[in-house]
Write a protein that holds these residues in place. Sequence first.
Motif, PDB file in Angstrom:
ATOM      1  N   ASP A  30      30.309  31.154  45.986  1.00 52.99           N
ATOM      2  CA  ASP A  30      30.819  29.812  45.687  1.00 52.99           C
ATOM      3  C   ASP A  30      31.021  29.585  44.192  1.00 52.99           C
ATOM      4  N   MET A  31      30.733  30.609  43.370  1.00 54.11           N
ATOM      5  CA  MET A  31      30.829  30.446  41.921  1.00 54.11           C
ATOM      6  C   MET A  31      32.046  31.134  41.318  1.00 54.11           C
ATOM      7  N   ILE A  32      32.519  32.205  41.962  1.00 54.27           N
ATOM      8  CA  ILE A  32      33.658  32.955  41.441  1.00 54.27           C
ATOM      9  C   ILE A  32      34.464  33.476  42.620  1.00 54.27           C
ATOM     10  N   PRO A  33      35.787  33.309  42.617  1.00 55.72           N
ATOM     11  CA  PRO A  33      36.618  33.781  43.735  1.00 55.72           C
ATOM     12  C   PRO A  33      36.556  35.301  43.870  1.00 55.72           C
ATOM     13  N   PRO A  34      36.866  35.820  45.067  1.00 55.41           N
ATOM     14  CA  PRO A  34      36.668  37.250  45.332  1.00 55.41           C
ATOM     15  C   PRO A  34      37.498  38.191  44.464  1.00 55.41           C
ATOM     16  N   TRP A  35      38.768  37.843  44.227  1.00 57.21           N
ATOM     17  CA  TRP A  35      39.598  38.745  43.429  1.00 57.21           C
ATOM     18  C   TRP A  35      39.122  38.795  41.982  1.00 57.21           C
ATOM     19  N   GLN A  36      38.725  37.662  41.429  1.00 53.12           N
ATOM     20  CA  GLN A  36      38.226  37.655  40.058  1.00 53.12           C
ATOM     21  C   GLN A  36      36.889  38.375  39.953  1.00 53.12           C
ATOM     22  N   CYS A  37      36.018  38.200  40.940  1.00 47.93           N
ATOM     23  CA  CYS A  37      34.734  38.895  40.936  1.00 47.93           C
ATOM     24  C   CYS A  37      34.943  40.405  40.972  1.00 47.93           C
ATOM     25  N   ASN A  38      35.848  40.854  41.833  1.00 50.65           N
ATOM     26  CA  ASN A  38      36.110  42.285  41.938  1.00 50.65           C
ATOM     27  C   ASN A  38      36.744  42.828  40.662  1.00 50.65           C
ATOM     28  N   PHE A  39      37.667  42.065  40.073  1.00 48.25           N
ATOM     29  CA  PHE A  39      38.338  42.515  38.847  1.00 48.25           C
ATOM     30  C   PHE A  39      37.350  42.709  37.703  1.00 48.25           C
ATOM     31  N   TRP A  40      36.512  41.716  37.453  1.00 43.00           N
ATOM     32  CA  TRP A  40      35.569  41.813  36.339  1.00 43.00           C
ATOM     33  C   TRP A  40      34.520  42.879  36.594  1.00 43.00           C
ATOM     34  N   ARG A  41      34.165  43.071  37.863  1.00 46.79           N
ATOM     35  CA  ARG A  41      33.198  44.122  38.198  1.00 46.79           C
ATOM     36  C   ARG A  41      33.740  45.490  37.805  1.00 46.79           C
ATOM     37  N   TRP A  42      34.956  45.811  38.243  1.00 47.81           N
ATOM     38  CA  TRP A  42      35.499  47.135  37.988  1.00 47.81           C
ATOM     39  C   TRP A  42      35.954  47.309  36.553  1.00 47.81           C
ATOM     40  N   LEU A  43      36.328  46.221  35.899  1.00 47.32           N
ATOM     41  CA  LEU A  43      36.634  46.329  34.476  1.00 47.32           C
ATOM     42  C   LEU A  43      35.378  46.702  33.694  1.00 47.32           C
ATOM     43  N   ALA A  44      34.253  46.084  34.055  1.00 46.66           N
ATOM     44  CA  ALA A  44      32.983  46.441  33.421  1.00 46.66           C
ATOM     45  C   ALA A  44      32.632  47.901  33.705  1.00 46.66           C
ATOM     46  N   ALA A  45      32.834  48.349  34.945  1.00 43.81           N
ATOM     47  CA  ALA A  45      32.554  49.744  35.288  1.00 43.81           C
ATOM     48  C   ALA A  45      33.442  50.687  34.490  1.00 43.81           C
ATOM     49  N   PRO A 211      38.851  26.755  37.169  1.00 41.45           N
ATOM     50  CA  PRO A 211      38.366  27.875  36.342  1.00 41.45           C
ATOM     51  C   PRO A 211      36.925  28.227  36.660  1.00 41.45           C
ATOM     52  N   VAL A 212      36.607  29.496  36.484  1.00 44.23           N
ATOM     53  CA  VAL A 212      35.253  29.994  36.735  1.00 44.23           C
ATOM     54  C   VAL A 212      34.326  29.514  35.618  1.00 44.23           C
ATOM     55  N   ILE A 213      33.183  28.994  36.003  1.00 42.58           N
ATOM     56  CA  ILE A 213      32.155  28.616  35.031  1.00 42.58           C
ATOM     57  C   ILE A 213      31.211  29.817  34.900  1.00 42.58           C
ATOM     58  N   TRP A 214      31.226  30.433  33.725  1.00 41.55           N
ATOM     59  CA  TRP A 214      30.472  31.664  33.528  1.00 41.55           C
ATOM     60  C   TRP A 214      29.006  31.347  33.236  1.00 41.55           C
ATOM     61  N   GLN A 215      28.336  30.892  34.283  1.00 38.71           N
ATOM     62  CA  GLN A 215      26.908  30.656  34.159  1.00 38.71           C
ATOM     63  C   GLN A 215      26.136  31.953  34.340  1.00 38.71           C
ATOM     64  N   ARG A 216      24.838  31.879  34.110  1.00 39.29           N
ATOM     65  CA  ARG A 216      24.031  33.089  34.077  1.00 39.29           C
ATOM     66  C   ARG A 216      24.120  33.884  35.366  1.00 39.29           C
ATOM     67  N   GLU A 217      24.083  33.218  36.538  1.00 36.15           N
ATOM     68  CA  GLU A 217      24.105  33.927  37.806  1.00 36.15           C
ATOM     69  C   GLU A 217      25.379  34.752  37.975  1.00 36.15           C
ATOM     70  N   VAL A 218      26.514  34.199  37.537  1.00 36.09           N
ATOM     71  CA  VAL A 218      27.784  34.913  37.674  1.00 36.09           C
ATOM     72  C   VAL A 218      27.814  36.129  36.763  1.00 36.09           C
ATOM     73  N   ILE A 219      27.386  35.952  35.519  1.00 30.90           N
ATOM     74  CA  ILE A 219      27.399  37.065  34.562  1.00 30.90           C
ATOM     75  C   ILE A 219      26.480  38.184  35.029  1.00 30.90           C
ATOM     76  N   VAL A 220      25.272  37.826  35.453  1.00 31.33           N
ATOM     77  CA  VAL A 220      24.331  38.843  35.920  1.00 31.33           C
ATOM     78  C   VAL A 220      24.872  39.546  37.165  1.00 31.33           C
ATOM     79  N   GLY A 221      25.458  38.784  38.090  1.00 31.48           N
ATOM     80  CA  GLY A 221      25.996  39.375  39.311  1.00 31.48           C
ATOM     81  C   GLY A 221      27.123  40.351  39.037  1.00 31.48           C
ATOM     82  N   VAL A 222      28.054  39.971  38.156  1.00 32.07           N
ATOM     83  CA  VAL A 222      29.184  40.849  37.834  1.00 32.07           C
ATOM     84  C   VAL A 222      28.713  42.108  37.117  1.00 32.07           C
ATOM     85  N   LEU A 223      27.799  41.950  36.167  1.00 37.10           N
ATOM     86  CA  LEU A 223      27.288  43.115  35.442  1.00 37.10           C
ATOM     87  C   LEU A 223      26.482  44.032  36.356  1.00 37.10           C
ATOM     88  N   TYR A 224      25.703  43.448  37.253  1.00 32.91           N
ATOM     89  CA  TYR A 224      24.939  44.262  38.197  1.00 32.91           C
ATOM     90  C   TYR A 224      25.879  45.084  39.077  1.00 32.91           C
TER      91      TYR A 224
END
Length: 299
Positions: A30-45, A211-224
């Motif tokens: 409920d914090m970040i849409p699926p396509w954006q979550c996947n994009f930032w995840r793989w960009l970090a990887a 727009p996505v609010i980059w709170q701590r849970e979202v940042i930690v989730g994407v980086l994890y």
Amino acid sequence: MRETAAGYGMALLATVIWSGNFVVARAVADMIPPWQCNFWRWLAAFLVCLPFAWRDLRRDMPLLRRHWRYVSFMALLGVSLMNTFFYKAGQSTPSLNMALIAPTAPVIILLLSRLVYGEPITPRRLAGMSVVMLGIVVLVSRGDWQRLAALRLAGGDLWSLGGALCFGLYSLFMRSRPAGLSTLGFSAATFGLGSLFCLPAVLAEMHALPPVIWQREVIVGVLYAGVGCSFVSFSLWTRAIGCIGPVRAGIVYYSLPVYAALAAWLILGERVNAAQIVGGLLIVGGIVTATLPARRPAA
């Protein structure tokens, strides 16, 4: 003996890290849409992988250009679509359900291997796949058979099956990877291309949704998901297969729903009902029956 123990340890650690991805999918749904979550995840990887893969990537560039269709197809399946489907599923289904459905990919691989490569399906494999299908029915229905009769299937469960299908196709065609193409070079190329393929959908989400609010849970989730599930687990799994082989490493992977259930209970407070337990046991038992090689009789 030490090498074998280390192999099992690395396979187990990779599986534990992967199990957390389903909790992340549910927690940030409920914090970040699926396509954006996947994009930032793989960009970090990709950014984490690039320093380690730079030399291999430069050396493999002629092969990557020659086989660009294959590399692009694998990036679309394994990076762009597979985890996006799981993140989409996280919006409407518990993380435990996603973790229980994900290991059906080995059965999908068996079916596709029969269709594409003509590999035989033995009676043991057929029995195992039947048990897996029964487990999926129990899991999706939540033990409510009237729900199946009315065909009211949860959308999240179908998205999870879509993710498992993508993983099955990805694993099936991995055997066609061009000879001489290094693992790190191939990984970096697919990470980068898969992220690029996500961009049109990401831009559409940004235009249509708040727009996505980059709170701590979202940042930690994407980086994890990006560093842990994509890069660290991949490296551990590759080394584990080198120590104990893919079959024994795969046995460890079947324990993924157990760790996902534990993480979902501890972190998200999700309750586990009897239907999920029965469905999960059927799925795991059916997969083990269908995929483990039969013991040869002693001479």
